[in-house]
Design a protein around this motif. Structure first.
Motif, short mmCIF file in Angstrom:
data_model
loop_
_atom_site.label_atom_id
_atom_site.label_comp_id
_atom_site.label_asym_id
_atom_site.label_seq_id
_atom_site.Cartn_x
_atom_site.Cartn_y
_atom_site.Cartn_z
N ARG A 7 0.93 -1.03 -0.07
CA ARG A 7 -0.09 -0.08 -0.17
C ARG A 7 0.68 1.23 0.01
NH1 ARG A 7 -5.19 -0.67 -1.31
NH2 ARG A 7 -5.84 -2.82 -0.70
N ARG A 8 0.42 2.16 -0.83
CA ARG A 8 1.25 3.49 -0.55
C ARG A 8 0.72 4.27 0.54
NH1 ARG A 8 0.17 7.57 -5.02
NH2 ARG A 8 -2.06 7.39 -4.06
N ASP A 38 0.13 7.13 1.27
CA ASP A 38 -0.84 8.39 1.14
C ASP A 38 -2.17 7.75 1.24
OD1 ASP A 38 0.94 10.39 1.50
OD2 ASP A 38 1.21 10.40 -0.76
N ASP A 39 -2.40 6.37 0.77
CA ASP A 39 -3.75 5.76 0.72
C ASP A 39 -4.29 5.13 1.99
OD1 ASP A 39 -3.42 5.78 -2.03
OD2 ASP A 39 -2.79 3.78 -2.23
N VAL A 40 -3.65 5.18 3.09
CA VAL A 40 -3.88 4.90 4.50
C VAL A 40 -4.73 6.26 5.17
CG1 VAL A 40 -3.36 3.78 6.58
CG2 VAL A 40 -2.31 3.05 4.31
N ALA A 41 -5.66 5.94 5.71
CA ALA A 41 -6.32 6.86 6.47
C ALA A 41 -6.30 6.86 8.05
CB ALA A 41 -7.85 6.95 6.19
N GLU A 83 -7.87 1.39 7.22
CA GLU A 83 -8.80 1.94 6.76
C GLU A 83 -8.21 2.97 5.72
OE1 GLU A 83 -11.56 5.92 7.92
OE2 GLU A 83 -11.21 4.66 9.37
N LEU A 84 -8.71 2.80 4.61
CA LEU A 84 -8.36 3.42 3.41
C LEU A 84 -8.88 4.90 3.13
CD1 LEU A 84 -7.65 0.28 0.97
CD2 LEU A 84 -5.97 1.46 2.60
N LYS A 85 -8.30 5.69 2.50
CA LYS A 85 -9.08 6.81 2.10
C LYS A 85 -10.13 6.86 1.42
CE LYS A 85 -4.90 9.85 3.47
NZ LYS A 85 -3.77 10.83 2.69
N ASP A 86 -10.27 5.87 0.74
CA ASP A 86 -11.74 5.74 0.00
C ASP A 86 -12.72 5.33 0.91
OD1 ASP A 86 -10.98 3.05 0.37
OD2 ASP A 86 -10.97 2.48 -1.92
N SER A 134 -12.99 2.36 2.34
CA SER A 134 -12.77 0.91 2.70
C SER A 134 -12.09 0.43 3.73
CB SER A 134 -12.58 0.14 1.35
OG SER A 134 -11.25 0.68 0.98
#
Length: 431
Positions: free
Chosen positions: A190-191, A193-196, A278-281, A283
């Motif tokens: 995972r990048r 920046d994709d992780v919330a 938790e991802l930024k989208d 999900s």
């Protein structure tokens, strides 16, 4: 978000067989580590069918009877125990070893550190309980080893130092904690920046849903009955108070390079979802498995391979049979240790937090304190530290930044603050 160390891929992984030092071999994690190694002997999985693991060193505290049994089975050239003399010391251990087997036996924190940094060792399983495991973890990291870290207290006490040492030595840290092993797997590829947000799950322990009036009546034997996991006494009590989750929150911040606001906690009584990302989208990615420590241990030992289930020794999770999976927020009014951990992290008082908690748990198990006195003792220590009492004459933490100027000085400062805090905690009396 930046992981504490490099994460090797297949091209840069340790060669086989991996030469192991198991620190805390007689404890729960240590025993399970040796079970996984045993399973790999019966079912070879390393490339070319070669031997996967070789036990080079075993270290224990005072359980020399079990250590002698383990040593007789694995015949490592090095052993270590806590005491040099007495009924748990070197001579007593030698009497229990098989005839003709003469390993080098080291003692005390210096011996543990020497064992963890042996040239003949490339992977160290750090499974000693509490602050006692710090020296070995630091020594292994400074020596550039691959550290399979079960001793969360090492990160709680010296997370910044371990990160700096990884950058300097090229050491790799792999998380053995089931929750952090789950996060690790969900984050690979995972990048950042994709992780919330990161989510740690907690079983809630044996007293989930109970109020403070009930908790004041809890006995040690009640608190040691964890509903899902089989663990050592100290971590089982920490699970009951939710301090274990507080320590894991601090661990997450150091492992993944995130702030406390980016780590949430959910009570999940079934202990089947071990953590979530938790991802930024919007999900969520989760890791699910039966609650068995052999799984995260095996994943670390074999990284980046996934070991066969027959080696791990657990059954696949039957989701249909598992039924409902439930989640709820933690009750921080009845179980304030989680909030105390957040407070200590924000104030730079994690050494005091850990020392106070270890003493409080020991005193509870001896019958000196009530279950509800554990967070009160910890709160008292943090209050005193924040009022300036703890820093009077006590060395501070090592410098933050890319590297501590003197490793021995950094350790000495941490250990002095730890010892001073333990002395204060031992004198505390409930009102």
């Amino acid at each position: 978000m930046q992981y504490i160390s490099a994460v090797p891929d297949s091209a840069h992984a340790l060669p086989w067989p991996r030469r192991l030092a198991v620190m805390g071999s007689t404890g729960s994690i240590g025993r399970n580590t040796l079970l996984v190694v045993e399973g790999s002997r019966d079912r070879p999985f390393a490339p070319g069918g070669t031997e996967a693991f070789r036990i080079e060193a075993l270290a224990a505290g005072r359980n020399i009877a079990l250590l002698a049994e383990q040593a007789a089975r694995w015949r490592p050239p090095y052993l270590a125990v806590q005491d040099e003399a007495g009924e748990h010391g070197v001579d007593a251990l030698k009497k229990l070893l098989p005839r003709g087997y003469h390993p080098a036996i080291l003692t005390g924190p210096e011996g543990y550190a020497a064992l963890a940094s042996l040239d003949s060792v490339d992977m160290v399983v750090a499974a000693q309980a509490g602050a006692a495991g710090l020296r070995a973890a630091v020594a292994a990291t400074a020596a550039g080893k691959t550290l399979c870290l079960a001793n969360k207290e090492s990160l709680v006490l010296a997370g910044d130092l371990l990160r700096a040492l990884c950058a300097k030595s090229g050491a790799v840290i792999l998380p053995v904690d089931s929750e952090h092993g789950a996060l690790f797997q969900c984050l690979i590829g995972r990048r950042p920046d994709d992780v919330a947000r990161l989510w740690l799950t907690a079983s809630g322990g044996p007293f989930r849903g109970r109020d403070r009036a009930f908790l004041s009546t809890v006995r040690p034997e009640d608190a040691l009955r964890h509903p899902n996991w089989s663990m050592g006494a100290k971590i089982t009590i920490d699970s009951a108070t939710l301090m274990n989750k507080g320590l894991e929150l601090i661990e997450a911040c150091h492992l993944y390079g995130v702030c406390a606001d980016e780590v949430g906690v959910l009570v999940h009584p079934q202990s089947l979802v071990h953590s979530l990302v938790e991802l930024k989208d919007g999900s969520l990615m989760a890791q699910l498995a039966e609650p068995d420590m052999r799984l995260p241990i095996a994943l670390c030992l074999a990284w980046p391979m996934t070991p066969p289930r027959a080696v791990v020794g657990i059954s696949p999770l039957d989701l249909a049979g598992a039924g409902t999976l439930s989640f709820e927020p933690p009750d921080t009014d009845s179980f304030p240790c989680l909030s105390l951990a957040r407070r200590a992290l924000a104030g730079g008082r994690t050494v005091e937090l850990n020392a106070a908690n270890e003493v409080a748990v020991e005193r509870f198990l001896r019958g000196e304190l009530a279950f509800t006195d554990i967070p009160e003792l910890v709160r008292h220590i943090l209050d005193s530290a924040e009022a300036g009492e703890a820093s009077a004459g006590a060395p501070g933490m090592p410098d933050r930044g890319p590297a501590a100027p003197d490793l021995s000085l950094a350790l000495a400062r941490i250990e002095a603050l730890d010892a001073a805090t333990r002395n204060r905690a031992a004198r505390w009396h409930a009102l």
